[in-house]
Design a protein around this motif. Structure first.
Motif, PDB file in Angstrom:
ATOM      1  N   LEU A 133     -77.746  52.063 -40.848  1.00 14.09           N
ATOM      2  CA  LEU A 133     -78.445  50.831 -40.500  1.00 14.09           C
ATOM      3  C   LEU A 133     -77.946  49.685 -41.370  1.00 14.09           C
ATOM      4  O   LEU A 133     -77.916  49.792 -42.597  1.00 14.09           O
ATOM      5  N   GLU A 134     -77.562  48.579 -40.730  1.00 13.26           N
ATOM      6  CA  GLU A 134     -77.018  47.430 -41.440  1.00 13.26           C
ATOM      7  C   GLU A 134     -77.901  46.206 -41.245  1.00 13.26           C
ATOM      8  O   GLU A 134     -78.688  46.125 -40.302  1.00 13.26           O
ATOM      9  N   MET A 135     -77.739  45.233 -42.122  1.00 14.58           N
ATOM     10  CA  MET A 135     -78.520  43.992 -42.033  1.00 14.58           C
ATOM     11  C   MET A 135     -78.236  43.244 -40.734  1.00 14.58           C
ATOM     12  O   MET A 135     -79.092  42.521 -40.229  1.00 14.58           O
ATOM     13  N   THR A 136     -77.030  43.403 -40.196  1.00 13.45           N
ATOM     14  CA  THR A 136     -76.647  42.680 -38.985  1.00 13.45           C
ATOM     15  C   THR A 136     -77.100  43.384 -37.710  1.00 13.45           C
ATOM     16  O   THR A 136     -76.854  42.883 -36.611  1.00 13.45           O
ATOM     17  N   ALA A 137     -77.742  44.530 -37.835  1.00 15.72           N
ATOM     18  CA  ALA A 137     -78.178  45.270 -36.651  1.00 15.72           C
ATOM     19  C   ALA A 137     -79.231  44.470 -35.890  1.00 15.72           C
ATOM     20  O   ALA A 137     -80.048  43.760 -36.486  1.00 15.72           O
ATOM     21  N   PRO A 138     -79.248  44.559 -34.556  1.00 19.55           N
ATOM     22  CA  PRO A 138     -80.282  43.868 -33.769  1.00 19.55           C
ATOM     23  C   PRO A 138     -81.679  44.311 -34.197  1.00 19.55           C
ATOM     24  O   PRO A 138     -81.877  45.443 -34.667  1.00 19.55           O
ATOM     25  N   SER A 139     -82.639  43.420 -34.025  1.00 15.23           N
ATOM     26  CA  SER A 139     -84.011  43.708 -34.459  1.00 15.23           C
ATOM     27  C   SER A 139     -84.567  44.962 -33.800  1.00 15.23           C
ATOM     28  O   SER A 139     -85.259  45.767 -34.440  1.00 15.23           O
ATOM     29  N   ARG A 140     -84.285  45.150 -32.509  1.00 15.40           N
ATOM     30  CA  ARG A 140     -84.779  46.346 -31.817  1.00 15.40           C
ATOM     31  C   ARG A 140     -84.261  47.621 -32.487  1.00 15.40           C
ATOM     32  O   ARG A 140     -85.008  48.588 -32.647  1.00 15.40           O
ATOM     33  N   VAL A 141     -82.996  47.604 -32.843  1.00 13.63           N
ATOM     34  CA  VAL A 141     -82.406  48.778 -33.486  1.00 13.63           C
ATOM     35  C   VAL A 141     -83.072  49.030 -34.840  1.00 13.63           C
ATOM     36  O   VAL A 141     -83.460  50.161 -35.157  1.00 13.63           O
ATOM     37  N   CYS A 142     -83.224  47.989 -35.637  1.00 15.19           N
ATOM     38  CA  CYS A 142     -83.866  48.138 -36.954  1.00 15.19           C
ATOM     39  C   CYS A 142     -85.262  48.731 -36.815  1.00 15.19           C
ATOM     40  O   CYS A 142     -85.632  49.674 -37.529  1.00 15.19           O
TER      41      CYS A 142
END
Length: 672
Positions: free
Chosen positions: A310-319
């Motif tokens: 999981l990265e900071m740039t991941a889409p909100s849904r993914v997070c």
């Protein structure tokens, strides 16, 4: 400023009046039919407003069904993501009137893009050893981690080359990509991919899992037959993770196992061109599958691996989805501190990003309620579940898969909350709704229906006990409860087999019921089976093992008069509870009371006085907690970045011996 507001209000009123006029002009006469045929030419924002207004008119629902069953029309709308909520409400309105739009859409997609059935050689498969660690292979995968945390409790799994010929196939594809210029996708293939991914995800999001499975399975088969194209691996992974979500949610574990095998076949050829957020979602869906199968250790391992990607740039849904699933996996591993960190961040992100009426917020609330129920914050859990149900009903209406699950979860929370009062009216109301919805949506032998019936069986047993205490004969209620418990047990045996946590729970539930029905030998056998299976799967000091040991101790103490055996079991149960939860765990009350009864009966008054004093101290500590509204795991209000969440998660110590509390009910909360 006031003038501008008045102007905006006037414009809004004019717009609404215009919409009403357009919809009112639509009927089955020839001029109106011509207007209807031209509706798709409208801009998407206008078109979806017209369709939503039509969905509120019973006389126009058949016309709307025909319009939306057109794949080209629906494809236009499903791209309009900013108004996804409107589209979900339109589908819910049609389904409430028995207009089967999801089935029509899935049939249309398969009819248009499905490939002719051709005989194929079955893939040669080998067993997948998902727990085999391989640090070298993990290092070669595209995690690109800029940190490495010590996390002693979890060994990150890596997937050995296994089970599916797609690995070889994709390796050849990559080699061909280096040797030749790839031809662009045909328009038909491009549309099949784009629409298949969007439609399949929309249908599962809307709660129509079987239709979603049909669409995504069709797309997956088409992808396997396509010539090599750019981003083929990414597309395959994306399709498979969406498909695995729908299959696991629908408890179709045979299909889910096949999809899992395909993902494992592709895992060795994952390279730096696969986005980390996609890998995180793949591993999250694998974790979710194992969670649904009650294989909590594997679920936990995969959820932690997903967090690594999981990265900071991941889409909100993914997070949000990665955090939610990892939190649930931590709950069932009794790692509440980490679970609290993850689920609080998921809830806050969902509300701030999507708002309080969005499905993603409702999903996060449901998982937060699950966490609260497991840490004995039962009252708060009920309130959170109620809010989650309100959100889901506002989106999906009443007759919906997601709404049935919310009803069942709320019913169980009410059951736990009302356990001490004996008033199970709210719990019964919600479980009846859950059962009725599931009966309309799934086959009679479906696991989700069995799950709702299990909760109903628990309620019937408690209601019968209360009435028996009042001098009434309620054997019929107990027989109904037995029938429901046996139904759930048989289905669990068929799907999961004997050696499964869920099967063991059903044995334990039957043991309690037979104890109530004075069928003590049968009750003893059921409890012993539950203890044996749970110990084998979870180890001798797991919460579930302690729960079943306490139930058998009660049977020996109060009914079978095997006091020495009861004493040993109570002491084991207390030891487990203290190891896991500390001195204020609510379940300790039953064990302390039981030991006092044992020692009083055996005239061992010194031991009796000792445990009476321990019980008095426990009551004092519990009273202080309740009076001060203390929680071992208060909500974390601070916002953290993804990197901060990961740092805290992997640096956090496991607090399995810290003071916490768990459910006071006689059964573990459901893991829906």
């Amino acid at each position: 400023m006031a003038a501008q507001q008045q102007l905006l209000a006037l414009m809004s009123s004019l717009y609404d009046l215009s919409l009403i006029a357009v919809v009112n002009s639509l009927d089955l006469k020839v001029p109106a039919l011509e207007r209807i045929s031209k509706l798709p030419e409208l801009p998407r924002n206008l078109l979806i407003d017209v369709y939503e207004l039509m969905s509120k008119r019973e006389d126009l629902k058949d016309t709307l069904l025909e319009e939306l069953s057109n794949l080209d029309v629906f494809n236009c709308l499903v791209h309009y993501t900013s108004e996804r909520g409107q589209l979900l409400r339109i589908v819910a309105a049609l389904m409430a009137s028995n207009k089967p739009l999801p089935r029509r859409l899935s049939d249309a997609y398969v009819g248009r893009f499905g490939l002719p059935q051709m005989p194929q050689m079955p893939p040669q498969t080998e067993a997948v050893n998902i727990e085999q660690a391989d640090d070298d292979k993990l290092a070669k995968q595209p995690s690109q981690l800029k940190f490495k945390y010590e996390y002693d409790d979890i060994a990150i799994p890596s997937c050995s080359n296994n089970s599916y010929s797609a690995a070889t196939e994709l390796a050849k594809v990559q080699q061909q990509q280096q040797q030749q210029q790839l031809e662009p996708l045909s328009p038909q293939d491009g549309l099949a991919i784009d629409l298949g991914l969007r439609l399949g995800s929309f249908l599962s999001e809307a709660g129509w899992m079987q239709e979603s499975i049909s669409v995504l399975s069709c797309l997956n088969e088409r992808l396997k037959q396509m010539k090599p194209f750019k981003n083929q691996l990414v597309t395959r992974l994306d399709c498979l993770q969406r498909l695995l979500y729908a299959e696991s949610s629908h408890c179709n574990f045979k299909l889910a196992q096949q999809t899992f095998a395909e993902l494992m076949g592709l895992n060795p050829v994952i390279n730096e061109r696969v986005p980390c957020p996609l890998i995180a979602m793949v591993y999250t869906q694998i974790s979710s599958m194992f969670f649904a199968r009650n294989e909590y250790h594997n679920s936990h391992l995969w959820s932690v691996k997903a967090l690594h990607y999981l990265e900071m740039t991941a889409p909100s849904r993914v997070c949000i989805d990665v955090l939610r699933q990892a939190a649930k996996a931590c709950v069932v591993k009794r790692d509440f501190s980490r679970a609290n960190l993850l689920i609080c961040q998921a809830v806050r992100r969902a509300r701030e990003t999507f708002g309080p009426n969005h499905q993603k917020y409702g999903d996060a609330l449901l998982d937060y309620g699950f966490f609260l129920l497991n840490v004995d914050s039962v009252y708060q859990s009920v309130n959170v579940y109620k809010e989650a149900l309100t959100v889901r009903r506002g989106i999906f209406g009443n007759m919906n898969f997601h709404v049935a699950i919310a009803h069942e979860d709320l019913s169980y929370a009410y059951y736990v909350h009302e356990y001490s009062t004996g008033d199970f009216s709210c719990a019964q109301d919600h479980v009846d709704k859950a059962v009725n919805i599931m009966k309309n949506l799934v086959p009679s032998n479906h696991l989700m229906l069995a799950s709702a019936k299990r909760v109903k069986a628990l309620l019937l047993e408690e209601i019968a006990l209360d009435k028996i205490a009042d001098g009434m004969d309620e054997e019929d209620l107990l027989l109904q409860s037995e029938e429901l418990h046996n139904f759930a047990l048989q289905l669990s045996l068929e799907v999961f087999g004997e050696v499964n946590v869920q099967t063991a729970k059903h044995y334990g539930n039957l043991g309690r019921l037979y104890q109530t029905m004075n069928r003590f030998d049968e009750a003893e056998r059921m409890h012993q089976k539950a203890i044996k299976i749970k110990t084998h799967l979870l180890g001798p000091y797991d919460y579930e093992v302690g729960l079943s040991i306490g139930h058998l101790a009660s049977l020996y103490n109060y009914q079978m008069k095997k006091f020495r055996q009861a004493e040993d079991l109570y002491l084991r149960s207390i030891d487990i509870s203290l190891r896991l939860f500390g001195r204020t765990y609510s379940g300790l009350e039953y064990d302390y009371l039981g030991l006092c009864h044992v020692y009083e009966t055996l005239h061992e008054f010194e031991k009796y006085l000792r445990y009476a004093h321990i019980l008095e101290t426990w009551q004092l500590l519990r009273g202080q907690n309740l009076t001060q509204n203390k929680s071992s795991y208060p909500a974390i209000e601070e916002d953290f970045t993804i990197e901060q969440v990961k740092t805290k998660f992997f640096n956090m110590k496991s607090h399995k011996n810290e003071e916490a509390s768990g459910s006071t009910s006689s059964e573990e909360p459901s893991n829906n």
